[in-house]
Enzyme design. Structure first.
Site, short mmCIF file in Angstrom:
data_model
loop_
_atom_site.label_atom_id
_atom_site.label_comp_id
_atom_site.label_asym_id
_atom_site.label_seq_id
_atom_site.Cartn_x
_atom_site.Cartn_y
_atom_site.Cartn_z
N LYS A 113 34.19 38.40 32.67
CA LYS A 113 33.32 38.28 33.86
C LYS A 113 32.28 37.19 33.67
CE LYS A 113 34.92 41.88 36.12
NZ LYS A 113 36.01 41.72 37.00
N LYS A 196 50.88 40.04 36.05
CA LYS A 196 50.99 41.37 36.65
C LYS A 196 50.66 41.39 38.14
CE LYS A 196 46.54 43.53 36.28
NZ LYS A 196 45.88 44.80 36.12
N LYS A 199 45.74 42.83 42.95
CA LYS A 199 45.09 42.50 44.22
C LYS A 199 44.38 41.16 44.16
CE LYS A 199 43.46 46.72 43.69
NZ LYS A 199 42.79 47.99 43.65
P1 ADP Z 1 44.06 45.52 40.26
O1 ADP Z 1 44.47 44.67 39.07
O2 ADP Z 1 45.03 45.37 41.40
O3 ADP Z 1 42.61 45.30 40.66
P2 ADP Z 1 43.08 47.88 38.93
O4 ADP Z 1 42.58 47.02 37.80
O5 ADP Z 1 42.07 48.49 39.84
O6 ADP Z 1 44.16 47.04 39.78
O7 ADP Z 1 43.99 49.01 38.28
C1 ADP Z 1 43.93 50.40 38.52
C2 ADP Z 1 44.97 51.10 37.65
O8 ADP Z 1 46.29 50.62 37.93
C3 ADP Z 1 44.76 50.88 36.14
O9 ADP Z 1 45.08 52.09 35.43
C4 ADP Z 1 45.75 49.78 35.80
O10 ADP Z 1 46.16 49.84 34.44
C5 ADP Z 1 46.90 50.07 36.75
N1 ADP Z 1 47.59 48.82 37.13
C6 ADP Z 1 47.11 47.86 37.95
N2 ADP Z 1 47.99 46.84 38.11
C7 ADP Z 1 49.08 47.18 37.36
C8 ADP Z 1 50.35 46.55 37.13
N3 ADP Z 1 50.68 45.40 37.71
N4 ADP Z 1 51.22 47.18 36.31
C9 ADP Z 1 50.91 48.37 35.74
N5 ADP Z 1 49.74 49.01 35.93
C10 ADP Z 1 48.83 48.45 36.73
#
Ligand code: ADP
Ligand code: TRP
Length: 335
Positions: A113, A196, A199
């Protein structure tokens, strides 16, 4: 035998996508049968990026409705909104007294960050691992289903819990560890060729649980591929490998074999691959998607679930906090 305690949460930053489902919520649904589970919506955590109030409420409601649509059952486990528990900020504040600037500054997510948003490096970001530790240890959890990116935060939760125990000569907090059922943590790839599904990489990179069949077809048609194989049995490019990886998750074995074989012998047509993947994705997500809207609009049901969850979670949190306050030396002058 008493069941082990599990805690996990997701920040309400928008609709849940296939990555969130495969990496987190699908595990939650399975775990509720085997463990004593607390699943929450981490709305305090989302404040580090200053959401506007109207969005915050919609996003919390969305995650609550989507948790339920995925099959998290409020009778089997405890589902709650983080900000419904005043005990969490209380524990966070108390843990902050023994959390040091140096160790917090060394956390990878904070350093990241510091690079990506140097103009909003607030104290909430610095102490994010302390709040997360409070979430976990307030219920004395030992298992925390999270992705690989959260492992360092779990280590911090152990550090803060152990430190509290040592300083106040108590055994109130057990050590929590990251958990998943498989041997490897799942990583769902995105549609735009990158790493991965996330969002933060734009709408076309993610398939949301609530996406309509038309929208899924449209997003899949825009998925990145390459110029196609020119020689038999060459490894696919990362973008095409992503599509095969997604197919492994949502399609049947014969379909996957058909497309990997046709890739290997150079007869593959990416248009067909993407169309098939879209249809299989639609079928896979259909049971969830069709429930989301009704649950989202059922204000009375959401209210009932959130109230029941807040009550159950507060009872557990209050019990821990009574031990914490006593250990620190707080004593009431009145009854
Ligand atoms: P984003 O990356 O979309 O902001 P978050 O960081 O809020 O998603 O993730 C919330 C949960 O979903 C966490 O437990 C994270 O490990 C899981 N997660 C998010 N994206 C993936 C992905 N592409 N593959 C597997 N798990 C994921
Ligand atoms: N930090 C987690 C994430 O970004 C969300 C989270 C907050 C969490 N508190 C938690 C996860 C407690 C597990 C347990 O995904």
């Amino acid at each position: 035998m008493t069941k082990e305690i599990v805690v996990s949460g997701i920040r309400p930053t928008g609709k849940l996508h296939l990555g969130n489902y495969m990496g987190a919520v699908k595990n939650f649904v399975q775990m509720q049968h085997d463990f004593h589970c607390y699943f929450f919506i981490a709305d305090y955590h989302s404040l580090t990026t200053h959401p506007n109030p109207a969005d915050l409420h919609v996003n919390v409601r969305t995650v609550l409705a989507e948790y339920l649509a995925c099959g998290i059952n409020p009778e089997q486990c405890t589902i709650y909104v983080q900000s419904d528990l005043p005990q969490i900020p209380e524990l966070y504040m108390l843990l902050n007294m023994h959390a040091y600037k140096g160790e917090l500054e060394r956390v990878a997510s904070f350093k990241e960050k510091a690079k990506t948003q140097p103009d909003n490096l607030n104290a909430g970001l610095l102490t994010y691992p302390v709040l997360m530790a409070a979430d976990i240890i307030i219920h004395k959890a030992v298992k925390v289903p999270v992705g690989k990116d959260q492992e360092q935060h779990l280590e911090m939760a152990r550090t803060f819990g152990n430190r509290f125990n040592r300083i106040y000569q108590t055994a109130v907090f057990p050590e929590p560890f990251a958990f998943n059922y498989g041997t490897e943590l799942v990583k769902v790839p995105g549609l735009q060729g990158g790493g991965k599904m996330s969002k933060s990489d734009g709408d076309n990179n993610v398939i949301c649980l609530s996406d309509s069949p038309e929208l899924i077809r449209k997003k899949m048609s825009k998925a990145i591929t390459d110029a196609g194989p020119t020689e038999p049995n060459t490894p696919p490019s990362p973008a095409v490998q992503n599509l095969f990886d997604l197919m492994k998750m949502v399609s049947n074995h014969d379909t996957l074999k058909h497309f990997t074989d046709s890739y290997a012998n150079c007869s593959i047509r990416y248009g067909d691959l993407k169309k098939q993947l879209a249809e299989d994705m639609i079928t896979y997500l259909n049971p969830i998607r069709t429930k989301i809207e009704d649950i989202y609009n059922d204000t009375a049901y959401l209210g009932k679930v959130a109230k029941l969850g807040a009550e159950k979670a507060a009872a557990s949190a209050e019990q821990t906090m009574a031990e914490v306050r006593a250990a620190i030396g707080f004593q009431k002058f009145y009854s």
